[in-house]
Scaffold this motif. Structure first.
Motif, PDB file in Angstrom:
ATOM      1  N   SER A  44       0.822  -1.218   0.000  1.00 56.37           N
ATOM      2  CA  SER A  44       0.000   0.000   0.000  1.00 56.37           C
ATOM      3  C   SER A  44       0.852   1.263   0.000  1.00 56.37           C
ATOM      4  O   SER A  44       0.318   2.357  -0.200  1.00 56.37           O
ATOM      5  CB  SER A  44      -0.921  -0.005   1.231  1.00 56.37           C
ATOM      6  OG  SER A  44      -0.145  -0.072   2.425  1.00 56.37           O
ATOM      7  N   ASP A  45       2.176   1.120   0.253  1.00 54.79           N
ATOM      8  CA  ASP A  45       3.068   2.285   0.172  1.00 54.79           C
ATOM      9  C   ASP A  45       3.621   2.464  -1.234  1.00 54.79           C
ATOM     10  O   ASP A  45       4.346   3.420  -1.493  1.00 54.79           O
ATOM     11  CB  ASP A  45       4.243   2.122   1.159  1.00 54.79           C
ATOM     12  CG  ASP A  45       3.779   2.228   2.606  1.00 54.79           C
ATOM     13  OD1 ASP A  45       2.750   2.887   2.836  1.00 54.79           O
ATOM     14  OD2 ASP A  45       4.454   1.662   3.480  1.00 54.79           O
ATOM     15  N   TYR A  46       3.294   1.502  -2.128  1.00 57.80           N
ATOM     16  CA  TYR A  46       3.704   1.557  -3.534  1.00 57.80           C
ATOM     17  C   TYR A  46       5.217   1.676  -3.661  1.00 57.80           C
ATOM     18  O   TYR A  46       5.770   2.611  -4.245  1.00 57.80           O
ATOM     19  CB  TYR A  46       3.004   2.715  -4.254  1.00 57.80           C
ATOM     20  CG  TYR A  46       1.519   2.745  -3.985  1.00 57.80           C
ATOM     21  CD1 TYR A  46       0.717   1.644  -4.307  1.00 57.80           C
ATOM     22  CD2 TYR A  46       0.921   3.834  -3.362  1.00 57.80           C
ATOM     23  CE1 TYR A  46      -0.636   1.656  -4.027  1.00 57.80           C
ATOM     24  CE2 TYR A  46      -0.434   3.846  -3.084  1.00 57.80           C
ATOM     25  CZ  TYR A  46      -1.222   2.760  -3.414  1.00 57.80           C
ATOM     26  OH  TYR A  46      -2.551   2.747  -3.128  1.00 57.80           O
TER      27      TYR A  46
ATOM     28  N   SER B 239      -2.843 -15.958  -2.804  1.00 56.32           N
ATOM     29  CA  SER B 239      -4.161 -16.090  -2.168  1.00 56.32           C
ATOM     30  C   SER B 239      -5.174 -15.147  -2.815  1.00 56.32           C
ATOM     31  O   SER B 239      -6.207 -14.846  -2.220  1.00 56.32           O
ATOM     32  CB  SER B 239      -4.044 -15.792  -0.668  1.00 56.32           C
ATOM     33  OG  SER B 239      -3.568 -14.470  -0.467  1.00 56.32           O
ATOM     34  N   SER B 240      -4.850 -14.663  -4.028  1.00 59.63           N
ATOM     35  CA  SER B 240      -5.750 -13.787  -4.785  1.00 59.63           C
ATOM     36  C   SER B 240      -6.036 -12.473  -4.071  1.00 59.63           C
ATOM     37  O   SER B 240      -7.091 -11.867  -4.259  1.00 59.63           O
ATOM     38  CB  SER B 240      -7.080 -14.507  -5.093  1.00 59.63           C
ATOM     39  OG  SER B 240      -6.842 -15.655  -5.880  1.00 59.63           O
ATOM     40  N   LYS B 241      -5.085 -12.042  -3.280  1.00 57.82           N
ATOM     41  CA  LYS B 241      -5.220 -10.761  -2.595  1.00 57.82           C
ATOM     42  C   LYS B 241      -4.296  -9.753  -3.278  1.00 57.82           C
ATOM     43  O   LYS B 241      -3.170 -10.060  -3.636  1.00 57.82           O
ATOM     44  CB  LYS B 241      -4.831 -10.907  -1.118  1.00 57.82           C
ATOM     45  CG  LYS B 241      -4.989  -9.621  -0.328  1.00 57.82           C
ATOM     46  CD  LYS B 241      -4.593  -9.837   1.124  1.00 57.82           C
ATOM     47  CE  LYS B 241      -4.705  -8.535   1.919  1.00 57.82           C
ATOM     48  NZ  LYS B 241      -4.281  -8.717   3.332  1.00 57.82           N
ATOM     49  N   ILE B 242      -4.823  -8.526  -3.455  1.00 56.49           N
ATOM     50  CA  ILE B 242      -4.021  -7.481  -4.117  1.00 56.49           C
ATOM     51  C   ILE B 242      -2.828  -7.123  -3.248  1.00 56.49           C
ATOM     52  O   ILE B 242      -2.988  -6.790  -2.066  1.00 56.49           O
ATOM     53  CB  ILE B 242      -4.880  -6.228  -4.391  1.00 56.49           C
ATOM     54  CG1 ILE B 242      -6.018  -6.549  -5.362  1.00 56.49           C
ATOM     55  CG2 ILE B 242      -4.012  -5.098  -4.944  1.00 56.49           C
ATOM     56  CD1 ILE B 242      -6.963  -5.396  -5.597  1.00 56.49           C
ATOM     57  N   ASP B 243      -1.646  -7.240  -3.805  1.00 55.58           N
ATOM     58  CA  ASP B 243      -0.444  -6.867  -3.050  1.00 55.58           C
ATOM     59  C   ASP B 243       0.453  -5.895  -3.819  1.00 55.58           C
ATOM     60  O   ASP B 243       1.568  -5.600  -3.392  1.00 55.58           O
ATOM     61  CB  ASP B 243       0.365  -8.114  -2.668  1.00 55.58           C
ATOM     62  CG  ASP B 243       0.994  -8.782  -3.881  1.00 55.58           C
ATOM     63  OD1 ASP B 243       0.560  -8.479  -5.018  1.00 55.58           O
ATOM     64  OD2 ASP B 243       1.918  -9.587  -3.697  1.00 55.58           O
ATOM     65  N   GLY B 244      -0.044  -5.364  -4.933  1.00 52.90           N
ATOM     66  CA  GLY B 244       0.762  -4.403  -5.671  1.00 52.90           C
ATOM     67  C   GLY B 244       0.053  -3.914  -6.916  1.00 52.90           C
ATOM     68  O   GLY B 244      -1.106  -4.260  -7.178  1.00 52.90           O
TER      69      GLY B 244
ATOM     70  N   ILE C  82      -2.187  11.479  -8.381  1.00 57.48           N
ATOM     71  CA  ILE C  82      -1.679  10.144  -8.690  1.00 57.48           C
ATOM     72  C   ILE C  82      -1.931   9.175  -7.533  1.00 57.48           C
ATOM     73  O   ILE C  82      -2.298   8.013  -7.752  1.00 57.48           O
ATOM     74  CB  ILE C  82      -0.173  10.205  -9.021  1.00 57.48           C
ATOM     75  CG1 ILE C  82       0.070  11.121 -10.235  1.00 57.48           C
ATOM     76  CG2 ILE C  82       0.392   8.821  -9.273  1.00 57.48           C
ATOM     77  CD1 ILE C  82      -0.619  10.663 -11.493  1.00 57.48           C
ATOM     78  N   LYS C  83      -1.749   9.646  -6.284  1.00 58.10           N
ATOM     79  CA  LYS C  83      -1.982   8.767  -5.126  1.00 58.10           C
ATOM     80  C   LYS C  83      -3.426   8.277  -5.100  1.00 58.10           C
ATOM     81  O   LYS C  83      -3.703   7.093  -4.828  1.00 58.10           O
ATOM     82  CB  LYS C  83      -1.652   9.492  -3.829  1.00 58.10           C
ATOM     83  CG  LYS C  83      -1.773   8.593  -2.592  1.00 58.10           C
ATOM     84  CD  LYS C  83      -1.424   9.336  -1.325  1.00 58.10           C
ATOM     85  CE  LYS C  83      -1.385   8.388  -0.120  1.00 58.10           C
ATOM     86  NZ  LYS C  83      -2.631   7.623   0.029  1.00 58.10           N
ATOM     87  N   GLU C  84      -4.373   9.169  -5.404  1.00 54.32           N
ATOM     88  CA  GLU C  84      -5.777   8.766  -5.394  1.00 54.32           C
ATOM     89  C   GLU C  84      -6.048   7.703  -6.452  1.00 54.32           C
ATOM     90  O   GLU C  84      -6.817   6.753  -6.214  1.00 54.32           O
ATOM     91  CB  GLU C  84      -6.658   9.991  -5.637  1.00 54.32           C
ATOM     92  CG  GLU C  84      -6.702  11.000  -4.486  1.00 54.32           C
ATOM     93  CD  GLU C  84      -5.453  11.835  -4.356  1.00 54.32           C
ATOM     94  OE1 GLU C  84      -5.285  12.507  -3.325  1.00 54.32           O
ATOM     95  OE2 GLU C  84      -4.635  11.813  -5.306  1.00 54.32           O
ATOM     96  N   LEU C  85      -5.406   7.829  -7.617  1.00 52.82           N
ATOM     97  CA  LEU C  85      -5.582   6.819  -8.669  1.00 52.82           C
ATOM     98  C   LEU C  85      -5.021   5.466  -8.222  1.00 52.82           C
ATOM     99  O   LEU C  85      -5.652   4.417  -8.415  1.00 52.82           O
ATOM    100  CB  LEU C  85      -4.891   7.278  -9.946  1.00 52.82           C
ATOM    101  CG  LEU C  85      -5.434   8.565 -10.608  1.00 52.82           C
ATOM    102  CD1 LEU C  85      -4.589   8.910 -11.829  1.00 52.82           C
ATOM    103  CD2 LEU C  85      -6.886   8.399 -10.993  1.00 52.82           C
ATOM    104  N   LEU C  86      -3.812   5.498  -7.621  1.00 56.89           N
ATOM    105  CA  LEU C  86      -3.193   4.257  -7.140  1.00 56.89           C
ATOM    106  C   LEU C  86      -4.042   3.620  -6.043  1.00 56.89           C
ATOM    107  O   LEU C  86      -4.260   2.390  -6.033  1.00 56.89           O
ATOM    108  CB  LEU C  86      -1.791   4.546  -6.620  1.00 56.89           C
ATOM    109  CG  LEU C  86      -0.729   4.933  -7.666  1.00 56.89           C
ATOM    110  CD1 LEU C  86       0.534   5.456  -6.982  1.00 56.89           C
ATOM    111  CD2 LEU C  86      -0.381   3.743  -8.539  1.00 56.89           C
TER     112      LEU C  86
END
Length: 810
Positions: free
Chosen positions: A190-192, A274-279, A229-233
């Protein structure tokens, strides 16, 4: 014992059965009945374990293993042959690897652990690379001595190979990303945090890998925070929805400057196992050049429309097949026509009859040539006056290569034709005037190319116009002057400044004469150079005179240099004289004084009264001679001594002089009174001498009627505030005044008293050599100053000294 052996080992599956069935009497361990209880206990534990275990026991490190270890030996390999055999015999292919490890356990009682260690073994009919995670632990016998090594292990070959495959796959993926023509990067968490960024991405961002890798992208590129850009990410990371944008303006810092780029890019979510968003992965293309090109085209189209409107061009579109004409309002105004349904014949009727044939030929040339139409003609305006127009166009052909339509513009050039005629008339007058002048007259275009010479140039050079055009104007310039001539001319062309140059021109007879060439740019209303107009004037006679004058100046300069050299030689002789005066001349005087004193002391009674008087007069003369020599030396030193200026407090200097003259001041009972004096940049030892001479002079010329009183004062003012013509008005001077109440002098002698050997009184009345005040004046001149004297008999004397505060301003 037989019953106990039958019960050993307890269970153990296949390996337990093999141990029970094996004839151990033929092994180094002997029958099971002879085994130590610790060995049996260890084997029971080993066989009962569901985790792969292996045991080395005894001096030969006999092999035992359980069912869980059995699959690691494979097929057509060591199983079951190595059961009960020594380690070196069973594992010859890896004995050099594992024996040192077991020695550490056996000798140092040290447990060991290894993870994913490559230990190749023979199995499945060949040597295989096998990876193990295992530990070696010491096993003790009944006497608590270490008798073996227990191996707890698991084969990790498949995991290691899978990990390598994944790493290889990731390496290939990274390589593909790095070589991809698009800008690709991935951000973790989440910190990209930037995990991957190919060369195109780094180039797009204007960053190096060290500046962004393993860092949050919004910290590495803080300029993105205020651009949404942060809001889009965040939206892609939290929802998994893809974001894409075309030609989106993004501001990035390039070379320390915030620049706007236009980018086609997308954000897509990355998922873990585990099909979880990590990036997030981003793919982008820099389309700044395309966007700017589009904008430029749009701007150019807008400018074209503005230019057409501003230039007052009329436009037309004529279709040959339909015989239809689309004309602009400006075109109708040029022809003096009105109405919405104007046809071609309406415009043709306005063309001057004598120019119809010219128009026809222009169209024929356009049809047969490159399709460009261009002609000028006259039209009969409705105002009953003739106007001139310029017609331009482009003929377009159809599929059969026949004229389909013509598009173009029409411009009213009536005023241009009138102005051109005026210009031609003016140019004709200029040429007539230029050809009547004896000077060379010439002109050049804004780029400096000469395009006109008057008749004087051709008559002087002997060239015809054709020859001069072919040879070029440099042909008449002396070869030695051409390079500098061209350089000066190019400098004027580039700077727009007037051209001024002296050079030699070749005459028709081969001789050269000096010319002074001048040229000035002629500017239009906007300040742009339209042309250059120049002239060349014969200055040969003046140049010859100047050269002769320069020769005489050089000759006089050389003479002056010789005079300076002679002066230096004289100065050197003066120094030699000073040396002789201070040594050789004074030595005889000292001897005269010494011997005369001895004679007076020892032969005084034998001398007559006249002899005694003669000796006294001789001593006095010697003293005066010695004083004269000393004063002359002092005067010469003021000219030849090194002039080292120092910032000096005059108050301090006056106190030093008082100390030096303490005996004289006491003798005369004199009083010196001084104000707070200036601080000046002076030569200290010379100025001390100046004060000593002036004060001594005041004491010498004091009167017995009153107590000697000497006053010293100073002030700083601009030269213009003093009523003295010799002072510079804008220079600050320190005015020093030294006055006394002595015998004074007649004012008519105010200049004479500063001359060498000048005395206003007889030497019998006042002693002295007449050099003291000359030394004072010389010191003042060394300081670039002035000194004056005022006096009145029996009323005292005053000396005024003016010194510039800064010696460099004199």
């Amino acid at each position: 014992m037989a019953d106990q052996s039958a019960a050993f080992p307890i269970g153990g599956g296949e390996m337990g059965q093999l141990i029970r069935e094996k004839d151990w009497g033929e092994t180094i361990l002997g029958p099971i009945d002879s085994w130590q209880q610790s060995l049996k206990t260890t084997i029971n534990i080993l066989l009962a374990s569901k985790f792969p275990k292996f045991l080395w026991w005894g001096s030969e490190l006999t092999c035992f293993y359980n069912d869980a270890y059995r699959p690691s030996l494979g097929d057509q390999g060591k199983h079951p042959n190595i059961l009960g055999k020594g380690g070196e015999e069973s594992w010859p292919e890896i004995w050099h690897i594992i024996k040192p490890l077991m020695d550490q356990v056996l000798e140092h009682e040290e447990s060991l652990f290894f993870e994913n260690l490559l230990v190749p073994i023979y199995r499945n009919g060949h040597i295989e690379d096998v990876y193990w995670t295992f530990s070696y632990s010491p096993v003790r016998d009944d006497s608590t001595q270490i008798a073996g090594v227990l191996v707890t292990c698991v084969e990790t070959t498949s995991e290691v190979l899978l990990k390598r495959k994944l790493e290889d796959s990731e390496r290939k993926l990274r390589l593909i990303i790095q070589q991809a023509p698009a800008s690709i990067a991935t951000f973790k968490g989440s910190d990209y945090i930037t995990d991957i960024a190919n060369a195109n991405a780094l180039s797009l961002w204007g960053k190096t890998a060290d500046e962004v890798m393993n860092k949050p992208i919004l910290e590495a590129m803080p300029e993105l925070k205020d651009q949404g850009i942060k809001e889009l990410l965040d939206d892609v990371y939290n929802t998994g929805k893809r974001f894409a944008a075309s030609e989106m303006p993004v501001q990035l810092i390039r070379d320390g400057i915030l620049k706007t780029l236009y980018i086609n890019f997308s954000y897509e979510a990355l998922y873990d196992t585990s099909s979880k968003i990590d990036g997030i992965i981003t793919i982008g293309h820099d389309v700044t050049e395309q966007v700017l090109a589009h904008k430029k085209i749009e701007a150019n189209e807008e400018k074209l429309t503005m230019v057409i409107d501003a230039s007052e061009l009329g436009t037309y579109d004529y279709n040959f097949k339909t015989n239809s004409l689309d004309s602009s309002k400006r075109l109708q105004d040029i022809f003096g026509l009105e109405g919405n349904q104007l046809r071609q014949k309406d415009f043709l009727s306005k063309i001057h009859p004598k120019d119809m044939e010219l128009r026809k030929k222009a169209f024929e040339n356009a049809f047969s040539g490159d399709g460009n139409l261009h002609y000028t003609c006259r039209i009969l305006h409705s105002s009953s006056r003739i106007k001139w127009i310029e017609v331009k166009g482009r003929v377009h052909l159809d599929e059969q290569n026949k004229p389909h339509k013509v598009l173009g513009t029409v411009r009213d050039i009536t005023e241009d034709r009138i102005n051109r005629q005026k210009l031609e008339d003016s140019e004709q007058k200029f040429r007539l005037l230029a050809n009547s002048l004896p000077q060379h007259i010439w002109t050049a275009d804004p780029q400096g190319k000469l395009n006109y010479f008057n008749q004087s140039v051709y008559e002087f050079s002997g060239f015809t116009p054709g020859q001069l055009d072919q040879e070029g104007w440099l042909a008449i310039v002396h070869p030695d002057d051409r390079e500098e001539n061209l350089k000066a001319w190019n400098n004027s062309i580039q700077s727009g400044k007037d051209f001024l140059f002296e050079h030699r021109f070749r005459k028709y007879d081969g001789s050269y004469r000096w010319q002074l060439s001048r040229a000035r740019p002629q500017l239009n209303q906007d300040g742009d150079i339209q042309m250059w107009v120049g002239s060349s004037t014969d200055i040969h006679d003046q140049k010859e005179f100047t050269n002769e004058l320069e020769r005489l100046v050089v000759e006089r300069t050389n003479e002056l240099a010789q005079k300076v050299k002679d002066l230096a030689s004289m100065n050197k002789e003066l120094q030699s004289f000073a040396y002789i005066s201070s040594h050789d001349l004074q030595e005889p005087l000292r001897k005269i004084q010494t011997f005369s004193t001895l004679l007076l002391e020892h032969e005084f009674d034998n001398l007559t009264e006249d002899g005694k008087e003669y000796f006294k007069r001789m001593q006095n003369a010697a003293k005066r001679m010695q004083a004269l020599i000393s004063d002359l030396l002092a005067y010469s030193r003021t000219s030849i001594s090194e002039r080292k200026y120092e910032s000096t407090d005059l108050n301090k200097l006056v106190q030093e002089v008082k100390t030096d003259l303490r005996e004289e001041l006491t003798q005369y009972n004199a009083v010196i009174e001084s104000d707070k004096l200036c601080t000046l940049n002076i030569i200290p030892f010379q100025f001390r001498q100046l004060l000593q001479n002036l004060i001594s002079n005041s004491l010498k010329f004091s009167t017995k009627e009153r107590q000697p009183h000497i006053a010293i004062a100073s002030e700083k003012r601009l030269g213009e505030e003093f009523e003295i013509a010799r002072l510079s008005p804008s220079t600050t001077y320190c005015h020093i005044r030294i006055s006394d109440n002595g015998i004074g002098f007649d004012q008519k002698y105010h200049e004479r008293i500063f001359e060498l050997f000048q005395r206003l009184h007889g030497k019998d009345v006042f002693q002295g050599t007449g050099i003291g005040l000359a030394i004072v004046k010389k010191i003042v001149e060394n300081h670039h100053g002035f000194i004056t004297a005022k006096g009145e008999p029996n009323q005292g004397a005053t000396f005024d000294i003016y010194l510039p505060e800064n010696k460099s301003s004199s």
